[in-house]
Design an enzyme around this catalytic site. Sequence first.
Site, mmCIF file in Angstrom:
data_model
loop_
_atom_site.group_PDB
_atom_site.id
_atom_site.type_symbol
_atom_site.label_atom_id
_atom_site.label_comp_id
_atom_site.label_asym_id
_atom_site.label_seq_id
_atom_site.Cartn_x
_atom_site.Cartn_y
_atom_site.Cartn_z
ATOM 1 N N TYR A 306 71.632 14.616 -16.570
ATOM 2 C CA TYR A 306 71.028 13.313 -16.282
ATOM 3 C C TYR A 306 69.623 13.182 -16.874
ATOM 4 C CZ TYR A 306 74.326 13.924 -12.349
ATOM 5 O OH TYR A 306 75.417 14.190 -11.559
ATOM 6 N N CYS A 332 75.460 30.348 -23.362
ATOM 7 C CA CYS A 332 75.739 30.166 -24.778
ATOM 8 C C CYS A 332 75.978 28.695 -25.094
ATOM 9 C CB CYS A 332 76.954 31.011 -25.141
ATOM 10 S SG CYS A 332 77.156 31.087 -26.906
ATOM 11 N N GLU A 333 74.978 27.885 -24.775
ATOM 12 C CA GLU A 333 74.958 26.455 -25.088
ATOM 13 C C GLU A 333 73.517 26.046 -24.952
ATOM 14 O OE1 GLU A 333 77.259 23.241 -24.280
ATOM 15 O OE2 GLU A 333 79.000 24.356 -23.552
#
Length: 403
Positions: A306, A332-333
Site C-alpha cells: 500500500y 528474494c524480491e
Amino acid sequence: MSDQLSQQYLISLGNQFGTPLYVYHAEKIKQQYAKLTTAFKNSDTKFFYACKALTNINVLKYICSLGANVDCSSINEAKLALHAGFPSDRILYTSNGIAFDEIAEAVSLGIIINIDSLSNLEKFGQTYGRSYPVGIRLRPNIMAGGNLKISTGHDRSKFGIPVDQIEKVLDLVKKYDLNIADLHIHTGSEIKDVDVFVKGIEILFDLIPKFADLKFIDLGGGFKVPYKEGDSETNIDELASKVKEAFANHPNPGGRPLQVWFEPGKFLVSECGYFITKVNVIKQTDAATFVSVDSGFNHLIRPMFYDAYHRIENISNPNGQPKRYSVVGNICETDTFAWDRTINEVREGDYLVFYNAGAYGFEMSSNFNSRYKPAEVLVKDNQAHLVRRRDVFEDLLRNQIEL
Ligand code: LLP
C-alpha cells in the site's frame, strides 16, 4: 505504564525473545478503546473490533475483556472470537463474496450477519425468511480512504450492494418478508475526515424509512491512526458530536430510535504494535546505503502493498548521527520498507523498530521464501508474555504430504 513502550524495554524484549518479533502493548489498546467509549458515552453506540487487523487469541480475549464487540470477515474469525469468549450476540460477521454455506454456518452459530450481495440475500430469504434477523451491507458510492487499495465504498468497488440497487433489495425483503435489522456501510481505511461518516449517515437516512424492522445502522471502520511524524488520528470527539448532530437533524428517522455501530480495526490495535528487527547487512552503493534487516514483506507487507509509511527507529543507537538509508528485507524480491529514510547511524546487529505495526502486520504475514513467521509477545500489566512461538522447521512441512 506509559503510552509507549520504551526503547530500552524493546531492546530487552528483542534480546529475550529474538527477532523478528511482534510486540503488542495491551494498555494502548485499552486507551484507544476508552477514547471511543468516552466520546460516545451519551449516545447509543456499539463498537465492534474489526479483528482482521490482528487475531492473536490473547488480543481477542483482551479486547473481549474490555467489553467491546467483534467484527469478523470470515467464519474462522467468528470461530476464533467464540473461542476467545465473545458471546454470539457480540459477534458480527460482515461477509463479502462468500459461499452461502458460510452464512448458514454463521446462522447456526447464532451470530449477527451482514450480507453483501443480492444473490446471498435471495438464498437467505429462501432458507430463513423472517426467522433470523439480518443486516445488509450497502455500497454507498463514496470515495474515501488512504489508498485506492483500501477504499471500499466507491462506485467501482466489489463491496456491498450498490445503493442504486436498493429497489431490488426491497423486492427481496418483501418477497421473503425479511427482518432487516441493520444497514451497513464501510467506505475505506485511514479516513481522517469525519464528514465522510456523516455523508454515509445522510445516505442511510434516506433509506431507513424503507426498512420497517431496522434497529441499527453500522458505519463500518476506517478511523485514521498517525503513521507519520506529525500525523493525527481521526478526531473521535468531533465524530461523536457530528453523528449526534446528524441524528438531531433527522429526529427519529423511520419512527424509531436506532443504535449506531462502528467497526474499528487499526484504531484499536495499530499503535499498540511494535515490530522489532535486527540488521543483518549494510551495503553501500552509489544509489543508496541499504540496511537489510532479518525480515521482509513476508512479515510486514504494508509498505510494499500500500506504499504505507511506518516510522522506523534505530533503538540500539538512539543518539547516533542521523544518516539516510534504504531499509530493505532479506527475501528474494524487492522488499523495501523505506526509501531514503533518515535514521540514527545504523550498524550491523542493531535493532530497528517499526512502529504502528499492530494492525495488518503479523496478520498479513506469510512463509514466503520458506522463512519462519515471527514470534508475538503481549505486554500486559507490565509483564511480557510470549503469545505465539516463532515457527520452527517442522512448521514448513506441517501440511505438506510427502509422496
Ligand atoms: N469493517 C469492514 C467491513 C472492513 O472491511 C474493514 C477493513 C474494517 C471494518 C476495519 O477497517 P480499519 O478500521 O482497520 O481501517 N490491510 C489494509 C487495510 C485493509 C482494511 C480492510 N477492511 C492495511 O494494512 O492498511
